[in-house]
Design an enzyme around this catalytic site. Structure first.
Site, PDB file in Angstrom:
ATOM      1  N   PRO A   1     -18.668  30.124  61.329  1.00  0.00           N
ATOM      2  CA  PRO A   1     -18.334  30.346  59.918  1.00  0.00           C
ATOM      3  C   PRO A   1     -18.268  29.052  59.101  1.00  0.00           C
ATOM      4  CG  PRO A   1     -16.727  31.377  61.387  1.00  0.00           C
ATOM      5  CD  PRO A   1     -17.614  30.558  62.243  1.00  0.00           C
ATOM      6  N   ILE A   2     -18.058  29.211  57.824  1.00  0.00           N
ATOM      7  CA  ILE A   2     -17.965  28.070  56.901  1.00  0.00           C
ATOM      8  C   ILE A   2     -16.808  27.158  57.342  1.00  0.00           C
ATOM      9  CG2 ILE A   2     -17.541  27.436  54.479  1.00  0.00           C
ATOM     10  CD1 ILE A   2     -18.571  30.309  53.747  1.00  0.00           C
TER      11      ILE A   2
ATOM     12  N   GLY B   1     -17.056  23.476  61.691  1.00  0.00           N
ATOM     13  CA  GLY B   1     -17.268  22.156  62.292  1.00  0.00           C
ATOM     14  C   GLY B   1     -18.695  21.974  62.806  1.00  0.00           C
ATOM     15  N   LYS B   2     -19.620  22.768  62.332  1.00  0.00           N
ATOM     16  CA  LYS B   2     -21.006  22.700  62.835  1.00  0.00           C
ATOM     17  C   LYS B   2     -21.668  21.351  62.515  1.00  0.00           C
ATOM     18  CE  LYS B   2     -22.115  26.215  60.365  1.00  0.00           C
ATOM     19  NZ  LYS B   2     -20.771  26.417  59.780  1.00  0.00           N
ATOM     20  N   SER B   3     -21.548  20.926  61.247  1.00  0.00           N
ATOM     21  CA  SER B   3     -22.200  19.652  60.889  1.00  0.00           C
ATOM     22  C   SER B   3     -21.555  18.511  61.663  1.00  0.00           C
ATOM     23  CB  SER B   3     -22.057  19.355  59.393  1.00  0.00           C
ATOM     24  OG  SER B   3     -22.445  20.464  58.659  1.00  0.00           O
TER      25      SER B   3
ATOM     26  N   GLN C   1     -30.179  33.104  49.042  1.00  0.00           N
ATOM     27  CA  GLN C   1     -30.653  33.466  50.380  1.00  0.00           C
ATOM     28  C   GLN C   1     -32.093  33.026  50.605  1.00  0.00           C
ATOM     29  OE1 GLN C   1     -27.920  34.761  51.851  1.00  0.00           O
ATOM     30  NE2 GLN C   1     -29.033  33.950  53.596  1.00  0.00           N
TER      31      GLN C   1
ATOM     32  N   ASP D   1     -27.644  22.252  62.697  1.00  0.00           N
ATOM     33  CA  ASP D   1     -26.245  22.595  62.410  1.00  0.00           C
ATOM     34  C   ASP D   1     -26.052  24.049  61.990  1.00  0.00           C
ATOM     35  OD1 ASP D   1     -26.952  22.584  59.669  1.00  0.00           O
ATOM     36  OD2 ASP D   1     -25.143  21.494  59.098  1.00  0.00           O
TER      37      ASP D   1
ATOM     38  N   ASP E   1     -29.021  33.739  59.076  1.00  0.00           N
ATOM     39  CA  ASP E   1     -29.387  34.033  57.694  1.00  0.00           C
ATOM     40  C   ASP E   1     -29.078  35.479  57.295  1.00  0.00           C
ATOM     41  OD1 ASP E   1     -31.200  32.133  55.808  1.00  0.00           O
ATOM     42  OD2 ASP E   1     -31.398  34.250  55.266  1.00  0.00           O
TER      43      ASP E   1
ATOM     44  N   GLU F   1     -15.678  26.084  46.910  1.00  0.00           N
ATOM     45  CA  GLU F   1     -15.315  26.876  48.101  1.00  0.00           C
ATOM     46  C   GLU F   1     -13.807  27.114  48.203  1.00  0.00           C
ATOM     47  OE1 GLU F   1     -16.870  24.561  51.304  1.00  0.00           O
ATOM     48  OE2 GLU F   1     -18.889  25.413  51.143  1.00  0.00           O
TER      49      GLU F   1
HETATM   50  N1  LIG Z   1     -12.774  20.523  65.509  1.00  0.00           N
HETATM   51  C1  LIG Z   1     -12.366  19.965  64.375  1.00  0.00           C
HETATM   52  N2  LIG Z   1     -11.156  19.414  64.314  1.00  0.00           N
HETATM   53  C2  LIG Z   1     -10.691  18.861  63.168  1.00  0.00           C
HETATM   54  N3  LIG Z   1     -11.387  18.790  62.014  1.00  0.00           N
HETATM   55  C3  LIG Z   1     -12.589  19.320  62.023  1.00  0.00           C
HETATM   56  C4  LIG Z   1     -13.150  19.927  63.191  1.00  0.00           C
HETATM   57  N4  LIG Z   1     -14.372  20.385  62.878  1.00  0.00           N
HETATM   58  C5  LIG Z   1     -14.560  20.065  61.586  1.00  0.00           C
HETATM   59  N5  LIG Z   1     -13.504  19.428  61.075  1.00  0.00           N
HETATM   60  C6  LIG Z   1     -13.381  18.986  59.677  1.00  0.00           C
HETATM   61  O1  LIG Z   1     -13.503  20.178  58.878  1.00  0.00           O
HETATM   62  C7  LIG Z   1     -14.359  19.964  57.752  1.00  0.00           C
HETATM   63  C8  LIG Z   1     -15.542  20.905  57.827  1.00  0.00           C
HETATM   64  O2  LIG Z   1     -16.389  20.538  58.899  1.00  0.00           O
HETATM   65  P1  LIG Z   1     -17.976  20.693  58.837  1.00  0.00           P
HETATM   66  O3  LIG Z   1     -18.511  20.245  57.512  1.00  0.00           O
HETATM   67  O4  LIG Z   1     -18.522  20.053  60.060  1.00  0.00           O
HETATM   68  O5  LIG Z   1     -18.104  22.285  58.924  1.00  0.00           O
HETATM   69  P2  LIG Z   1     -19.403  23.215  58.922  1.00  0.00           P
HETATM   70  O6  LIG Z   1     -19.202  24.229  59.955  1.00  0.00           O
HETATM   71  O7  LIG Z   1     -20.629  22.375  59.011  1.00  0.00           O
HETATM   72  O8  LIG Z   1     -19.282  23.879  57.491  1.00  0.00           O
HETATM   73  P3  LIG Z   1     -20.379  24.637  56.592  1.00  0.00           P
HETATM   74  O9  LIG Z   1     -20.649  25.937  57.203  1.00  0.00           O
HETATM   75  O10 LIG Z   1     -19.695  24.827  55.293  1.00  0.00           O
HETATM   76  O11 LIG Z   1     -21.555  23.746  56.477  1.00  0.00           O
HETATM   77  C9  LIG Z   1     -14.721  18.490  57.786  1.00  0.00           C
HETATM   78  O12 LIG Z   1     -13.825  17.812  56.931  1.00  0.00           O
HETATM   79  C10 LIG Z   1     -14.510  18.082  59.249  1.00  0.00           C
HETATM   80  O13 LIG Z   1     -14.136  16.716  59.369  1.00  0.00           O
HETATM   81  N1  LIG Z   2     -24.597  33.348  50.607  1.00  0.00           N
HETATM   82  C1  LIG Z   2     -24.892  32.478  51.568  1.00  0.00           C
HETATM   83  N2  LIG Z   2     -25.909  32.720  52.407  1.00  0.00           N
HETATM   84  C2  LIG Z   2     -26.224  31.873  53.410  1.00  0.00           C
HETATM   85  O1  LIG Z   2     -27.163  32.106  54.194  1.00  0.00           O
HETATM   86  C3  LIG Z   2     -25.452  30.709  53.538  1.00  0.00           C
HETATM   87  N3  LIG Z   2     -25.485  29.673  54.393  1.00  0.00           N
HETATM   88  C4  LIG Z   2     -24.534  28.836  54.023  1.00  0.00           C
HETATM   89  N4  LIG Z   2     -23.886  29.316  52.944  1.00  0.00           N
HETATM   90  C5  LIG Z   2     -22.814  28.629  52.220  1.00  0.00           C
HETATM   91  C6  LIG Z   2     -21.500  28.653  52.906  1.00  0.00           C
HETATM   92  C7  LIG Z   2     -20.918  27.315  52.547  1.00  0.00           C
HETATM   93  O2  LIG Z   2     -20.309  27.421  51.270  1.00  0.00           O
HETATM   94  C8  LIG Z   2     -22.110  26.401  52.410  1.00  0.00           C
HETATM   95  C9  LIG Z   2     -22.421  25.549  53.622  1.00  0.00           C
HETATM   96  O3  LIG Z   2     -22.581  26.284  54.766  1.00  0.00           O
HETATM   97  O4  LIG Z   2     -23.213  27.262  52.129  1.00  0.00           O
HETATM   98  C10 LIG Z   2     -24.423  30.492  52.630  1.00  0.00           C
HETATM   99  N5  LIG Z   2     -24.131  31.361  51.648  1.00  0.00           N
END
Ligand SMILES: Nc1ncnc2c1ncn2[C@@H]1O[C@H](COP(=O)(O)OP(=O)(O)OP(=O)(O)O)[C@@H](O)[C@H]1O
Ligand SMILES: Nc1nc(=O)c2ncn([C@H]3C[C@H](O)[C@@H](CO)O3)c2[nH]1
Length: 229
Positions: free
Chosen positions: A9-10, A13-15, A55, A78, A84, A149
């Site tokens: 999910p959003i 921590g994927k990135s 999308q 990531d 999607d 967000e």
């Molecule tokens: N396991 C973790 N422990 C602590 N902080 C974390 C962890 N994973 C991510 N974070 C922090 O949470 C925030 C979101 O992480 P990140 O951007 O990697 O999420 P994401 O899954 O890529 O989000 P998105 O779907 O929105 O792209 C960042 O500030 C990151 O430093």
């Molecule tokens: N509507 C919609 N469709 C997608 O496929 C999708 N993939 C990511 N996101 C949104 C979530 C985070 O705000 C931000 C980073 O992940 O982008 C999406 N939103």
């Protein structure tokens, strides 16, 4: 060649994990278009108007990334094209897309997925899913601080995020394009806790080894630099 895709999910921590993994395994990271995505802020301001456009934007960029990732080298993505439809279906279910948009989207997606069958490699080698609770998700979204967000920007985001978590469970269970594994994102704070990071990396390396997919050239690095966003 080894291709790993992250999911979750959003704010899961994927990135962050993509960057850590790419450094640890010596592979190339691919990131979702977020900060350079002109449609994302429009979507959060007016979801009904922009759900379909967003999308198509994501589908296009994800298709390009997965195509490149499946063509050469060792890569980590990531988020991939496989998530999607989860997002679009959820937005469609809450009335943010017309029937024509839904039909067009699925035709386009099927067309693109059909193209992947002709790639040198057809699927990733491993999906690493980061599972998080609602509380963790919100904390991380706040920590990262993208204005659109935040719950303070739009209180209905609470329902949107909770719904998203409900859609992820069956999505992960059904996912079968590659072997998969789950990381406990609530317990394992791999950004600030060295031990938690080691646990996560050991779990992923063990899985790659078990599948015979650890790149031959890999040597365990003694230290990796963690960039705090
Ligand atoms: N396991 C973790 N422990 C602590 N902080 C974390 C962890 N994973 C991510 N974070 C922090 O949470 C925030 C979101 O992480 P990140 O951007 O990697 O999420 P994401 O899954 O890529 O989000 P998105 O779907 O929105 O792209 C960042 O500030 C990151 O430093
Ligand atoms: N509507 C919609 N469709 C997608 O496929 C999708 N993939 C990511 N996101 C949104 C979530 C985070 O705000 C931000 C980073 O992940 O982008 C999406 N939103």
């Amino acid at each position: 060649m080894t291709v790993i895709v992250l999911s979750g999910p959003i704010g899961a921590g994927k990135s962050s994990l993509t960057s850590i993994l790419a450094k640890y395994l010596g592979t190339k990271p691919f990131y979702e278009s977020v900060d350079n995505n002109p449609v994302l802020p429009l979507f959060y301001a007016d979801p009904k108007k922009y759900a379909f456009l967003l999308q198509v934007f994501f589908l296009n960029t994800r298709f390009r990334s997965i195509k490149d990732a499946l063509t050469d080298d060792n890569n980590v993505l990531d988020r991939s094209i496989y998530e999607d439809a989860l997002f679009f279906q959820m937005n469609a279910d809450i009335g943010r897309a017309t029937k024509e948009e839904v039909d067009t989207y699925y035709e386009l997606l099927n067309n693109m997925m059909g193209e992947l069958k002709h790639m040198p490699k057809k699927n990733p080698d491993l999906l690493v899913h980061i599972k998080v609770s609602y509380d963790t998700m919100i904390k991380r979204i706040q920590k990262r601080g993208r204005p659109y967000e935040q719950l303070s920007y739009d209180a209905t985001l609470e329902d949107y995020y909770k719904r998203l978590l409900r859609y992820y469970k069956p999505w992960y269970e059904k996912y079968d394009y590659s072997p998969k594994m789950e990381i406990d994102g609530d317990k394992l704070d791999f950004m600030t806790d060295d031990h938690a990071r080691e646990v996560v990396l050991d779990q992923i390396v063990a899985k790659l080894k078990e599948m015979g997919k650890l790149p031959n050239s890999w040597d365990k690095p003694t230290d990796i630099q963690i960039e705090q966003p």
